[in-house]
Design a protein around this motif. Structure first.
Motif, mmCIF file in Angstrom:
data_model
loop_
_atom_site.group_PDB
_atom_site.id
_atom_site.type_symbol
_atom_site.label_atom_id
_atom_site.label_comp_id
_atom_site.label_asym_id
_atom_site.label_seq_id
_atom_site.Cartn_x
_atom_site.Cartn_y
_atom_site.Cartn_z
ATOM 1 N N SER A 1 -51.172 34.302 -2.304
ATOM 2 C CA SER A 1 -51.825 35.210 -1.255
ATOM 3 C C SER A 1 -53.357 34.472 -0.927
ATOM 4 O O SER A 1 -53.885 33.580 -1.691
ATOM 5 C CB SER A 1 -52.097 36.588 -1.715
ATOM 6 N N ASN A 2 -53.662 35.085 0.235
ATOM 7 C CA ASN A 2 -55.042 34.445 0.597
ATOM 8 C C ASN A 2 -55.652 35.391 1.562
ATOM 9 O O ASN A 2 -54.920 36.213 2.392
ATOM 10 C CB ASN A 2 -54.992 33.173 1.378
ATOM 11 N N TYR A 3 -56.865 35.549 1.736
ATOM 12 C CA TYR A 3 -57.707 36.376 2.736
ATOM 13 C C TYR A 3 -56.918 35.924 4.036
ATOM 14 O O TYR A 3 -57.031 36.908 4.882
ATOM 15 C CB TYR A 3 -59.249 36.551 2.435
ATOM 16 N N ASN A 4 -56.827 34.775 4.371
ATOM 17 C CA ASN A 4 -56.162 34.255 5.548
ATOM 18 C C ASN A 4 -54.811 33.983 5.269
ATOM 19 O O ASN A 4 -54.575 33.183 4.689
ATOM 20 C CB ASN A 4 -56.993 32.965 6.052
ATOM 21 N N GLN A 5 -54.046 34.944 5.571
ATOM 22 C CA GLN A 5 -52.558 34.829 5.242
ATOM 23 C C GLN A 5 -52.096 33.672 5.820
ATOM 24 O O GLN A 5 -50.834 33.395 5.185
ATOM 25 C CB GLN A 5 -52.040 36.364 5.744
ATOM 26 N N SER A 6 -52.542 33.269 7.078
ATOM 27 C CA SER A 6 -51.710 31.896 7.603
ATOM 28 C C SER A 6 -51.781 30.786 6.490
ATOM 29 O O SER A 6 -50.897 30.030 6.391
ATOM 30 C CB SER A 6 -52.339 31.961 8.807
#
Length: 103
Positions: free
Chosen positions: A32-37
């Motif tokens: 996961s990432n705060y910027n989902q892309s």
């Protein structure tokens, strides 16, 4: 399963190494990432599962936090400390969903 929070260059290197060594199958890695892309790009490139932070915390027995050192200030009492309270970190991550970060 292995959960990775953070989808930058270091996470990509970790994923590539795990898959190259055949330590885990790609379907056993969730990122996961705060910027989902960014997580979705790793999913397309390596076949890992892209998810949000909440899913990573809830569904994985091993969780790696791989992100910019600036974000460590969010988690009081973790980072370089050896006695990390994982339950407290989980609570902090769950709270992140409700607030916006200015970094």
């Amino acid at each position: 399963m292995l959960g990775i929070i953070g989808a930058g260059n270091i996470s990509e290197a970790i994923i590539a190494g795990i898959l190259k060594s055949k330590t885990l199958d790609c379907k056993n890695i969730v990122v996961s990432n705060y910027n989902q892309s960014k997580a979705e790009k790793l999913s397309l490139k390596y076949g890992v599962i892209a998810a949000d932070n909440i899913e990573v915390i809830k569904k994985n027995s091993i969780i790696l936090f791989v992100f910019c050192i600036l974000l460590l200030s969010i988690f009081s009492g973790c980072g370089i400390y050896s006695n990390i309270d994982l339950e407290e970190v989980k609570k902090e991550i769950l709270e992140l969903k409700t607030r916006k970060l200015d970094i």
